[in-house]
Enzyme design. Structure first.
Site, PDB file in Angstrom:
ATOM      1  N   GLY A   1       0.825  -1.207   0.000  1.00 15.13           N
ATOM      2  CA  GLY A   1       0.000   0.000   0.000  1.00 15.13           C
ATOM      3  C   GLY A   1       0.859   1.256   0.000  1.00 15.13           C
TER       4      GLY A   1
ATOM      5  N   ARG B   1       0.249  -4.819  -5.140  1.00 18.23           N
ATOM      6  CA  ARG B   1       0.366  -5.796  -4.063  1.00 18.23           C
ATOM      7  C   ARG B   1       0.727  -7.192  -4.585  1.00 18.23           C
ATOM      8  NH1 ARG B   1      -1.588  -3.664   0.887  1.00 18.23           N
ATOM      9  NH2 ARG B   1      -2.906  -1.846   0.637  1.00 18.23           N
TER      10      ARG B   1
ATOM     11  N   ASP C   1       5.922  -5.889   5.302  1.00 21.51           N
ATOM     12  CA  ASP C   1       6.493  -7.225   5.517  1.00 21.51           C
ATOM     13  C   ASP C   1       6.378  -8.125   4.273  1.00 21.51           C
ATOM     14  OD1 ASP C   1       3.791  -7.285   5.833  1.00 21.51           O
ATOM     15  OD2 ASP C   1       3.792  -8.408   7.704  1.00 21.51           O
TER      16      ASP C   1
ATOM     17  N   THR D   1       5.109   1.216   6.482  1.00 21.49           N
ATOM     18  CA  THR D   1       3.772   0.718   6.797  1.00 21.49           C
ATOM     19  C   THR D   1       3.067   1.699   7.696  1.00 21.49           C
ATOM     20  OG1 THR D   1       2.517  -0.823   8.172  1.00 21.49           O
ATOM     21  CG2 THR D   1       4.853  -0.718   8.594  1.00 21.49           C
TER      22      THR D   1
ATOM     23  N   ASP E   1       0.681   0.894   9.378  1.00 21.18           N
ATOM     24  CA  ASP E   1       0.211   0.093  10.524  1.00 21.18           C
ATOM     25  C   ASP E   1       1.262  -0.044  11.619  1.00 21.18           C
ATOM     26  OD1 ASP E   1      -2.213  -0.300   9.307  1.00 21.18           O
ATOM     27  OD2 ASP E   1      -1.636  -2.186   8.388  1.00 21.18           O
TER      28      ASP E   1
ATOM     29  N   ASP F   1       3.511  -2.250  12.076  1.00 18.58           N
ATOM     30  CA  ASP F   1       3.573  -3.611  12.605  1.00 18.58           C
ATOM     31  C   ASP F   1       4.832  -4.378  12.187  1.00 18.58           C
ATOM     32  OD1 ASP F   1       2.919  -3.868   9.966  1.00 18.58           O
ATOM     33  OD2 ASP F   1       1.092  -5.027  10.280  1.00 18.58           O
TER      34      ASP F   1
ATOM     35  N   ARG G   1      -5.419  -3.842  10.818  1.00 21.84           N
ATOM     36  CA  ARG G   1      -6.113  -5.133  10.751  1.00 21.84           C
ATOM     37  C   ARG G   1      -5.610  -6.090  11.826  1.00 21.84           C
ATOM     38  NH1 ARG G   1      -8.752  -6.208   5.123  1.00 21.84           N
ATOM     39  NH2 ARG G   1      -9.552  -4.092   5.042  1.00 21.84           N
TER      40      ARG G   1
END
Lengths: 341, 341, 341, 341
Positions: free
Chosen positions: B10, B72, B103, B125, B127, B129, B171
């Site tokens: 993304g 992606r 990742d 990212t 996120d 994560d 998520r």
């Protein structure tokens, strides 16, 4: 427990987040009473107190500055200062202090801790020069304000084919300057960590404007100094002041550039806007984490320590380890600024 | 050296800063040629190439997204993907790769490194994560967008005496949710790290609205889930989807709250705005530092490593150490969010 | 048709929106060729030309400044200037001109129109001093930058109990000053429209600080002047310069306040940041509407007119009607600023 | 005089500026007492009152929403509503009312004025659909929020080669949609003023993506409708709801586009963020001017009129002239949006 809270030194964004966290966690979680002293150590000396309850901290998260007010007075440098502090703390039945400030304020906190009361420090400084912590409250927002200014000035520089000199805060270190220069894509940054040579600045600009560009942006920390023996006669000029004067170095640099190259050159001194306004999330979160950690430290009976950010965690560091030290911009960051010019 | 550059996964703010840094440092400092593959691994497989010179990276620092495009697709999950990658790299005479991604993309980078070419990864990212680094490109700006939304919704919640449910991205982790909740002063945060109990949510809201407030803001990560055995029948509902659907959990939570309490309750799903727009200085600087560090790593002959931020320094970490792992929000941060509710 | 496009005078946010609109509407809708002259009238005189197609205007909407460059040269004030303009326009086979600029640039446009070529003007000025239009490109964004600065300085003023003097642009009018003062909630505004009396300023501050406040913000337009016969000896000081110097009046005012009252007083001179950066929607929309209207005016065979905003509609106004005039801040707005101090 | 103040309808940025202006000018200049009714007409009916003094309005200028709270209740549509209003006004000895709201709230104000008390209306609406005024409090900031979202989504659309559908507020008019589309450079805008034809949307996108682009942004007002007889079966679908549901039209449009073209298509529904947060200077200034003008109108004995902006001046307009009317986006603005797609 009855916890006293003060903010000292220059104001910055994120202070209210820390105050709110001490009140919410200290009072809400543990039931302690929290009182605030107005205008830094001045308020402690003078017994200028206000209660701090849930009501007082409503909606303060996005507000810059400090709801307690601040001042640049240090009790151990005032005659009878420490005695007055002790008297007030006794009169107000204060069991512990949380002190939010830069190195000067934290140094004073350490002195007060010696009198026997538990004191926890929380570092704040837009200059980012407190050692033993990755960063301090206020720095990220100051970088954002400085970067926005460089972004804005970029379009004018390019539209008018000018050299624009932007002076940002930083008397002993170039943290804001180097970060804003990298983020804003400035062509050159002058920081106290690396005394500049006006001949090299001139050569750089001539080369750049001959090669491919007709404008340049130079970010200057207010504490930047010419290298010893460099050909700029401005050293003496600066020497006259005896101390750093806002706008002095950037004016001198711009004057030299215009004289030497004939390029249309302008100066902007950002000044106080770097201290104020809505804090970035980073500073609200740091203030919140430090505030919670300070209350936890008091619960654990700690004293004379400062909350600190190390990577992803919040730790405690003895205040004695930071006294009199200045965290400078590391080599790696200076190299990045240089490589991307 | 001839360095290939790709961005995968993304998009997010700060990617262009990293691209610019690889070009400026790789080409400007060391004289390497830099080429970009368009749309992530897809461009490598299909040989979709563009040159990257000083001209291409002008004025990209404040621009969100990625000038190279992204997709992606992962080569090791496509039939003949790795062979096609190898063929393109040979045809384009690429000596080394810099791969910017999350990742999944970095995992693919590791697979390509096994084929013998030097590959350096740069983590990005929103996120947050990716393990073994304090943070990754894009996260700080996403937190800023989410916090601004919470700030805006705050005034409406208060003016109308409403419960406002705000769904943010995340998520498998609640990094954005927890940070935006702390920074925005939300009353409650639901994150995947701590499955929620609808009975407790109800009790909390009833208590709060009875005690002293007539509005509440709840920040929900899209991957938040009810605790097993909790009394909300929404688990089954969510089960129908088989996967996380944007807006599902926040709608379910808002519906339950309205049903149980009768409070006027509204939902906002932030969605794609969290990925885009002008990067904060923090992300521009991180992208710049990681880009410079990636070039330095190639100079030093390193491969199969990822640039990483640890406190104040940028290091290299084996990509193998991050594969298949998810960095969760630490206890301390969850506690701060809880303490300040 | 072959349309030439220039931007003149100081740069400001929204110019690229107007350029884009002329290209998109002129070329896209009507199939005209559009060429740009670089650096204002200078580029016309020197024949410095660039093509303007769909490719050139991609992604320029949120970018401040002008992609064409600008300069403060006027052809009718340069020896042989108008002849050189005519020669270039003939050599480039230009049928019509769209000229984006302030009063000086538009005045020149009128002179060029007299030579027989159709010329449409588009007003831009952060100072908002062009008559016969509600507003001009760049003004709204300048007010936003100035207001953000006042907001930021507010928190510092309050935290430190200071008088903060903020100087904004405006040599002959106080549009930015008065608007930023109202929007930022400043206590006092000094504008060229209403020469100030230092005795009244002093009385106001003393009264306010005695009554209920310990800080004040004063917004000063760079062209503010003391009333004739007022007791401030600064008039002579300013007289030395012979012209308005950025920072002069705000320094003098701050100095007087500190001398007379003893209040801790600081100055910030906003400077060039007011000209740059991402335009507000209002300036992007105004630029877009004016650009489309300019093309429509050329289609209709009009010349020597300027696009203008009147309430909700865009009209055309003869350039002759604006020449040599300065739009001042109306009484009503000055009264609002006064009433809300 | 004793002036009552209420805010009704949906909240928006700039309301506090108007409240502050009524208090500062009404109380500060003329010495009137000001009281606020909480939560719109509901507070008048229920006698829910709070004093409004200088203390209450400190620092409210940059704060969104309304410090008085608001609700969507209208007294003349509630049994005995007008009687209750009259009773409260008598009990509180209110001599005059200032009513800040959209058309519904102002309509109610007119009904209350008929009972003999002087009532001045101040228009606010993010939808900008109140007639007889150029604009109303809250609109400019809503356009800014929507434009920022389009800016952010732009980078994702481009990076991922997607069609992004962004739904903004506007049930009966497309003011926010059209303005954000022009300012954000969207490719297409669907507004209630011009029912859309899905076949044309499809043709436009196919043509654009074939010709020169691989992404598109479509801004949709929540009240946009397909043209009668157009080939989209969504009309019936929407018909099911009987009323406009947030997110319905944008989901349907995105679904159709994906089905017909196969383009990767995503939806973002902006929702409540458009109502909240720090007001732009334009809304703070408009609120301030309208507040001062309302007090002046009461001084002059006026009633049943609304403050209105016409070009550069603030006037008074009979409320009767705006009742039941909707200001639509003018042809010129729709044409600009179309020309720049």
């Amino acid at each position: 427990m009855r916890i006293g809270l003060i903010t000292g030194g220059g104001d910055c964004p994120g202070l209210n987040a820390a105050i709110r966290a001490v009140v919410k966690h200290g009072h809400g979680t543990y039931g302690h009473s929290i009182i605030g002293f107005r205008n830094g150590w001045k308020g402690v000396i003078e017994g200028d107190v206000q209660p701090l309850t849930r009501e007082h901290i409503r909606n303060v998260l996005p507000v810059g500055g400090t709801m307690l007010g601040t001042a640049r007075m240090h009790p151990h440098r005032v005659d009878g200062g420490l005695d007055a502090v002790r008297a007030t703390l006794e009169a107000e039945r204060v069991d512990a202090l949380v002190v939010i400030g830069g190195d000067g304020t934290l140094d004073a906190a350490s002195k007060v801790a010696e009198t026997g009361i538990n004191v926890i420090g929380i570092p704040k400084t837009i200059d980012n020069d407190v050692v033993r912590t990755d960063t301090a409250i206020g720095f990220e927002t100051a970088v954002q304000v400085a970067t926005e200014a460089v972004d804005r000035i970029h379009t004018t520089a390019e539209s008018h084919n000018r050299v624009m000199v932007v002076e940002v805060m930083g008397r002993s270190t170039g943290w804001i300057a180097v970060n804003a220069a990298i983020a804003g894509g400035a062509e050159l940054v002058l920081a106290p960590e690396a005394p500049f040579d006006m001949d090299r600045v001139e050569r750089f600009l001539r080369h750049r404007h001959r090669a491919h560009a007709s404008f340049s942006i130079i970010v200057v920390a207010e504490g930047a100094v010419p290298a010893a023996g460099s050909s700029m006669d401005y050293t003496t000029e600066l020497g006259q002041f005896g101390e750093i004067v806002s706008g002095a170095v950037s004016s001198a640099v711009a004057h030299e550039i215009a004289e030497r190259t004939g390029f249309d050159t302008r100066v902007t001194v950002l000044g106080h806007v770097q201290r104020g306004g809505t804090p970035l999330p980073a500073d609200r979160i740091l203030g919140s984490r430090f505030g919670v950690a300070a209350v936890e430290a008091l619960q654990a009976g700690r004293s004379d320590v400062m909350t600190a950010l190390h990577g992803e965690s919040v730790d405690l560091v003895p205040i004695s380890e930071i006294a009199g030290q200045v965290k400078q911009v590391p080599e790696e960051l200076l190299r990045v600024a240089g490589a991307l010019a």
